[in-house]
Design an enzyme around this catalytic site. Structure first.
Site, PDB file in Angstrom:
ATOM      1  N   GLU A   7       8.661  16.870  15.294  1.00  0.00           N
ATOM      2  CA  GLU A   7       9.125  16.755  13.903  1.00  0.00           C
ATOM      3  C   GLU A   7       8.309  17.718  13.046  1.00  0.00           C
ATOM      4  OE1 GLU A   7       7.971  13.296  11.539  1.00  0.00           O
ATOM      5  OE2 GLU A   7      10.073  13.097  10.944  1.00  0.00           O
TER       6      GLU A   7
ATOM      7  N   GLY B 182       6.373   5.578   8.296  1.00  0.00           N
ATOM      8  CA  GLY B 182       5.491   6.741   8.246  1.00  0.00           C
ATOM      9  C   GLY B 182       5.536   7.487   9.560  1.00  0.00           C
ATOM     10  N   SER B 183       4.439   8.147   9.876  1.00  0.00           N
ATOM     11  CA  SER B 183       4.426   9.013  11.055  1.00  0.00           C
ATOM     12  C   SER B 183       4.318   8.187  12.339  1.00  0.00           C
ATOM     13  CB  SER B 183       3.231   9.960  10.971  1.00  0.00           C
ATOM     14  OG  SER B 183       2.040   9.202  11.003  1.00  0.00           O
TER      15      SER B 183
ATOM     16  N   GLU C 207       9.187   2.101  11.157  1.00  0.00           N
ATOM     17  CA  GLU C 207      10.171   3.194  11.190  1.00  0.00           C
ATOM     18  C   GLU C 207       9.397   4.497  11.072  1.00  0.00           C
ATOM     19  OE1 GLU C 207      13.169   3.246  12.036  1.00  0.00           O
ATOM     20  OE2 GLU C 207      13.559   1.096  12.064  1.00  0.00           O
TER      21      GLU C 207
ATOM     22  N   LYS D  11       0.847  -1.198   0.000  1.00  0.00           N
ATOM     23  CA  LYS D  11       0.000   0.000   0.000  1.00  0.00           C
ATOM     24  C   LYS D  11       0.880   1.245   0.000  1.00  0.00           C
ATOM     25  CE  LYS D  11      -1.883   3.039   2.678  1.00  0.00           C
ATOM     26  NZ  LYS D  11      -1.989   4.069   1.667  1.00  0.00           N
TER      27      LYS D  11
ATOM     28  N   GLN E  88       0.825  19.608   4.275  1.00  0.00           N
ATOM     29  CA  GLN E  88       2.183  19.680   4.810  1.00  0.00           C
ATOM     30  C   GLN E  88       2.673  21.135   4.840  1.00  0.00           C
ATOM     31  OE1 GLN E  88       3.517  17.067   6.157  1.00  0.00           O
ATOM     32  NE2 GLN E  88       5.326  18.203   6.782  1.00  0.00           N
TER      33      GLN E  88
ATOM     34  N   VAL F  61       0.499   7.144  13.209  1.00  0.00           N
ATOM     35  CA  VAL F  61      -0.028   5.968  12.498  1.00  0.00           C
ATOM     36  C   VAL F  61       0.761   4.723  12.907  1.00  0.00           C
ATOM     37  CG1 VAL F  61      -0.458   4.929  10.246  1.00  0.00           C
ATOM     38  CG2 VAL F  61      -0.869   7.364  10.568  1.00  0.00           C
TER      39      VAL F  61
ATOM     40  N   CYS G 134      13.201  11.777   6.973  1.00  0.00           N
ATOM     41  CA  CYS G 134      13.156  11.343   8.371  1.00  0.00           C
ATOM     42  C   CYS G 134      14.506  11.586   9.035  1.00  0.00           C
ATOM     43  CB  CYS G 134      12.783   9.870   8.437  1.00  0.00           C
ATOM     44  SG  CYS G 134      13.746   8.874   7.297  1.00  0.00           S
TER      45      CYS G 134
END
Ligand code: NAD
Length: 487
Positions: free
Chosen positions: A379, A226-227, A248, A173, A329, A230, A282
């Protein structure tokens, strides 16, 4: 460009009424992709197909599985420029940054293409006479792979390649913001002759497709990038349904300049880490900690360097920084800038949107940032750098560690003792000495600790480990039915 999902070797147009329109973040008049998004139905179909295909795929010898990956590497080399251009149009990063990412993916495919020859177990001596003991590594089953938009090519490469070589089937996905780049990767696997059903892609929202993957009992493992928010949800769901999981997530990385560090190279490294890829890495440098005795000189040079980052369309060779990926964003970054101003940090560069018909933000530097401030802790994922001064090494490391994240960090010094103490005490897992906080290579393990990383690391041999399980084998040739008691 219409995006489709790929299930059982066929490109499928979902019947959903929900249309996704992706705009080029550098040119808001350019509609890049428009497609009906897939949902839970397609995700379930893909999982069922992957489950049915697993038994035959696992029978393909591992070196042969690796050869599909090597073929994809060759095909990707031939389309390198096209993939980079697609990525720049879709995600916004500079063309040379996109080309670098495509090459990184090619290196990863090269690395894992050969790893089918090295899917080794171990022979280990037994306590028992006439008993041969060893381990073999076997696939997990159906693996769900969920990826973000910021590295839409390299991250899918570093998850899909080891998953397939290890003998798993995959439901992939990608982020809805960057489905075109992801589709090219899947297309290359199709062109390489990968059997239908081994790799399936479902393009839809996290709330439907992502949730179907993390909740489905037939998914045996989930590899997520991702974040933090999530990721936490993925970890909880995986625990509930007994899935192996690796996540990660975000970072808040610091670069430290010590009293004896080289100013010129630390300035270049700071600017590259903070403003390269618009700070949407990241591994971005979002904090720089400077020894008070060097602060004046460092800041003067940093300001001059930061002014060379001029936001623009990534296709334009004169642009030195791309846009934020989308409106959301862009607004998030501007809201963090406002928060920094309100909290009393001193904005000494940028701090506002940049001209142009895109989501451009000027490179922004905040001075006098204190650890309790939001911009020090969270972040931002944009071209925003926080500067904080310190007086001793202990203070610098305490500042660097004073965030919930633990990903990457860097120190500029010539002193070997300081370097070794930094390696020991920095709460991170990617340690850079006298270079930027960014970077990773196919053959080196990648990932973080604390709130950044959960589960096995990625890339290299460790990345392959995640996608396998070890079986322990006892071959008893003593002719005795009972197992001897260990003495
Ligand atoms: P995100 O968490 O919003 O989305 C990541 C993926 O998860 C997307 O495919 C999204 O559709 C999916 N998703 C969303 N909700 C879901 C749900 N409920 N269930 C399952 N899947 C769901 O992240 P993003 O904005 O795409 O990416 C930016 C983040 O990724 C940043 O925090 C960045 O630091 C992080 N990142 C980390 C690394 C790393 O290696 N540590 C690398 C790149 C990016």
């Amino acid at each position: 460009m219409e995006i489709k999902s790929y299930i059982n070797g066929r490109w499928i147009r979902p019947s959903s009424q929900r249309m996704v329109r992706n705009i080029n973040p550098s040119d808001l008049t350019d509609l890049v992709t428009e497609f009906p998004s897939a949902g839970e139905k397609e995700a379930r179909e893909a999982i069922e197909v992957a489950r049915a295909t697993f038994m035959s795929w696992r029978e393909v010898p591992a070196p042969e599985r690796g050869r599909y990956v090597l073929r994809v590497m060759e095909l990707a080399k031939a389309r390198k420029d096209e993939i980079a251009r697609t990525m720049t149009r879709e995600e916004g990063k500079l063309l040379r940054e996109s080309a670098g990412e495509v090459q990184k993916g090619i290196n990863i495919l090269e690395y894992y293409g050969g790893s089918g020859f090295r899917l080794n177990g171990q022979t280990i001596p037994s306590e028992i006479a006439e008993c041969f003991t060893c381990t073999v590594r076997r696939p997990l089953g159906v693996v769900g792979i969920i990826t973000p938009w910021n590295f839409p090519w390299a991250i899918p490469c570093w998850k899909i390649a080891p998953a397939l070589v290890a003998g798993n089937t995959v439901v992939f996905k990608p982020a809805e913001l960057t489905p075109w780049t992801a589709s090219i990767l899947v297309e290359l696997f199709e062109e390489a002759g990968l059997p239908p059903g081994v790799l399936n892609m479902v393009v839809g929202p996290g709330s439907a497709v992502g949730e179907a993957i993390i909740q489905h009992p037939q998914i045996h493992a989930v590899s997520f990038t991702g974040s933090n928010e999530v990721g936490r949800r993925v970890i909880v769901e995986a625990a509930r349904t007994h899935k192996k999981v690796t996540c990660e997530m975000g970072g808040k990385n610091a670069l430290i300049l010590m009293e004896d560090g080289d100013i010129a190279s630390s300035v270049d490294a700071t600017a590259d880490g903070a403003f390269g890829s618009t700070g949407q890495r990241c591994t971005a440098t979002s904090r720089v900690l400077v020894h008070a005795s060097r602060a004046a000189e460092f800041m003067e040079r940093l300001l001059a360097k930061a002014k060379t980052y001029v936001p623009g369309n990534g296709m334009d060779p004169n642009a030195t920084m791309g846009p934020c990926v989308d409106k959301k964003q862009f607004e998030t970054v501007l809201s963090y800038i406002e928060a920094g101003k309100k909290e009393g940090a001193r904005c000494i560069l940028g701090g506002m949107r940049a001209p142009g018909n895109g989501y451009f933000v000027n490179p922004t530097i905040f001075d006098k940032v204190r650890p309790e401030m939001i911009i020090f802790q969270e972040e931002i994922f944009g071209p925003v750098l926080c500067v904080t001064e310190f007086n001793t090494f202990e203070e610098a490391v305490a500042l660097a560690n004073n965030v919930r994240y633990g990903f990457t960090g860097s120190i500029f010094t010539r002193d070997m003792g300081t370097i070794m103490r930094f390696i020991e005490h920095a709460e991170i897992r990617m340690v850079h000495i006298n270079e930027p906080t960014i970077g990773g290579e196919a053959q080196l393990p990648f990932g973080g600790c604390k709130s950044t990383g959960y589960g096995d690391r990625e890339m290299a041999e460790e990345g392959l480990n995640f996608f396998t399980q070890t079986k322990t084998i006892f071959i008893n040739y003593s002719g005795k039915g009972e197992r001897a008691i260990i003495r």
